[in-house]
Design an enzyme around this catalytic site. Structure first.
Site, PDB file in Angstrom:
ATOM      1  N   ASP A 179       0.859  -1.185   0.000  1.00 51.81           N
ATOM      2  CA  ASP A 179       0.000   0.000   0.000  1.00 51.81           C
ATOM      3  C   ASP A 179       0.896   1.237   0.000  1.00 51.81           C
ATOM      4  OD1 ASP A 179      -3.047   0.845   0.733  1.00 51.81           O
ATOM      5  OD2 ASP A 179      -1.622   2.215   1.687  1.00 51.81           O
ATOM      6  N   ASN A 187      -2.873  12.896  -3.511  1.00 53.56           N
ATOM      7  CA  ASN A 187      -4.058  13.333  -4.262  1.00 53.56           C
ATOM      8  C   ASN A 187      -4.488  14.736  -3.866  1.00 53.56           C
ATOM      9  OD1 ASN A 187      -4.718  11.340  -6.143  1.00 53.56           O
ATOM     10  ND2 ASN A 187      -5.798  10.090  -4.646  1.00 53.56           N
ATOM     11  N   HIS A 192      -5.643  14.577  -8.623  1.00 51.38           N
ATOM     12  CA  HIS A 192      -5.891  13.164  -8.913  1.00 51.38           C
ATOM     13  C   HIS A 192      -5.098  12.666 -10.117  1.00 51.38           C
ATOM     14  CE1 HIS A 192      -8.978  12.353  -5.892  1.00 51.38           C
ATOM     15  NE2 HIS A 192      -9.417  13.583  -6.107  1.00 51.38           N
ATOM     16  N   ASP A 196      -2.771   9.378 -10.142  1.00 48.70           N
ATOM     17  CA  ASP A 196      -2.707   8.315 -11.151  1.00 48.70           C
ATOM     18  C   ASP A 196      -1.262   8.073 -11.578  1.00 48.70           C
ATOM     19  OD1 ASP A 196      -5.433   8.054 -11.033  1.00 48.70           O
ATOM     20  OD2 ASP A 196      -5.830   9.110 -12.924  1.00 48.70           O
ATOM     21  N   GLU A 222      -4.973   2.295  -3.824  1.00 45.23           N
ATOM     22  CA  GLU A 222      -3.502   2.303  -3.867  1.00 45.23           C
ATOM     23  C   GLU A 222      -2.901   1.016  -3.317  1.00 45.23           C
ATOM     24  OE1 GLU A 222      -4.650   4.493   0.014  1.00 45.23           O
ATOM     25  OE2 GLU A 222      -5.486   4.097  -1.972  1.00 45.23           O
TER      26      GLU A 222
END
Length: 301
Positions: A179, A187, A192, A196, A222
């Site tokens: 993670d 973010n 965002h 990505d 994630e």
């Protein structure tokens, strides 16, 4: 000597140039075409389809081997001897490339047999186009659209296969659950799109450090899972440490920004007769322990 051919279809689905009437007569040719087409309707699996094509025409078009390749679809398969005279067909249908088919034989084919081969190859095009479309649909159903790696469905199928293999052969396998640390901050701070980019950058790090037999999946958000075949807990922990170092050592490009990132890891080895869900829960619990201990570390469960 290698001849290059291109198989093209007319609007009615027949090859552009038909062979001269075969020695056995047009009725026999029609019956053979029906036989070939029937064989090609039995599967949507690309490699098996081309193998069936080879088997169904062998009595009319003698050959010692066949190879099919489609680079864009990552398909390559071969049967029999790959030597001698080679005839290569670049297959197209309505302008779409369907790959290349190569037929091998120790003896050259006569003009009549070459005509038959042209005809039968034309019969292959529509079934092959359907099989390739089916392959793309299946892959899209098991691929994460952002990163291109396997999704949760693909992971579940892979773990089930690995459990079955481990039960038969007594081999170990392990899961690494990872993670990205403080992903919400990335973010919120950078947007965002940058998030990505962060996900894709971590996937690139993982791929650089993974072994050839390891497989990577995006479980959600994630969170990622690495499946390590034939690997015990110690080996999986060592591999997770390499993945952790790979992420931490890189400055990641996320949109216009360059940022440092870390990830936390939980590791679990499958225990005999353990349900798949229990293995994941143990590895996931180890991941949360790594988070609790301060992140950017590996814990085992």
């Amino acid at each position: 000597m290698q001849a290059s051919k291109i198989a093209v279809l007319q609007g009615d689905g027949r090859p552009l140039s038909l062979p001269a009437p075969p020695v056995q007569g047009p009725e026999s040719l029609a019956a053979k075409v029906v036989q070939v087409m029937a064989a090609l309707q039995t599967t949507l699996q690309v490699e098996r389809l081309v193998w069936l094509f080879s088997q169904s025409i062998r009595d009319s078009v003698p050959h010692d081997g066949m190879r099919y390749a489609h680079a864009e679809e990552s398909v390559e398969a071969a049967w029999g001897l790959q030597e001698g005279e080679a005839l290569n067909y670049r297959l197209t249908l309505d302008g779409d490339g369907l790959g290349e088919l190569t037929l091998f034989g120790r003896q050259p084919l006569c003009e009549h047999t070459l005509g038959l081969l042209d005809y039968f190859t034309g019969c292959l095009l529509h079934p092959l186009s359907n099989a390739l479309a089916h392959r793309r649909l299946e892959r899209s159903a098991t691929r994460d659209p952002l990163t291109g790696i396997g999704n949760r469905r693909a992971l579940e199928e892979a773990v089930a296969r690995e459990v079955a293999f481990a039960r038969r052969h007594g081999t170990p396998f392990s899961l690494v659950v990872a993670d990205i640390d403080h992903f919400k901050v990335i973010n919120d701070t950078h947007g965002h799109d940058a998030g990505d980019d962060a996900l894709c950058s971590v996937v690139a790090c993982f791929r650089e450090e993974m072994r050839a037999a390891d497989t990577l999946y995006r479980f959600g958000g994630e969170e990622f899972v690495v499946l390590l075949a034939n690997t015990d807990l110690k080996g999986a922990s060592n591999q997770a440490e390499r993945l952790r170092n790979g992420v931490a050592a890189r400055i990641h490009r996320c949109g216009p920004s360059r940022i440092a990132m870390t990830a936390s890891f939980g590791v679990g080895e499958w225990q005999p007769e353990e349900p798949c869900e229990q293995l994941f829960r143990r590895a996931d619990a180890a991941l949360y322990e790594a988070k609790h201990q301060g992140r950017n570390r590996v814990c085992t469960g």
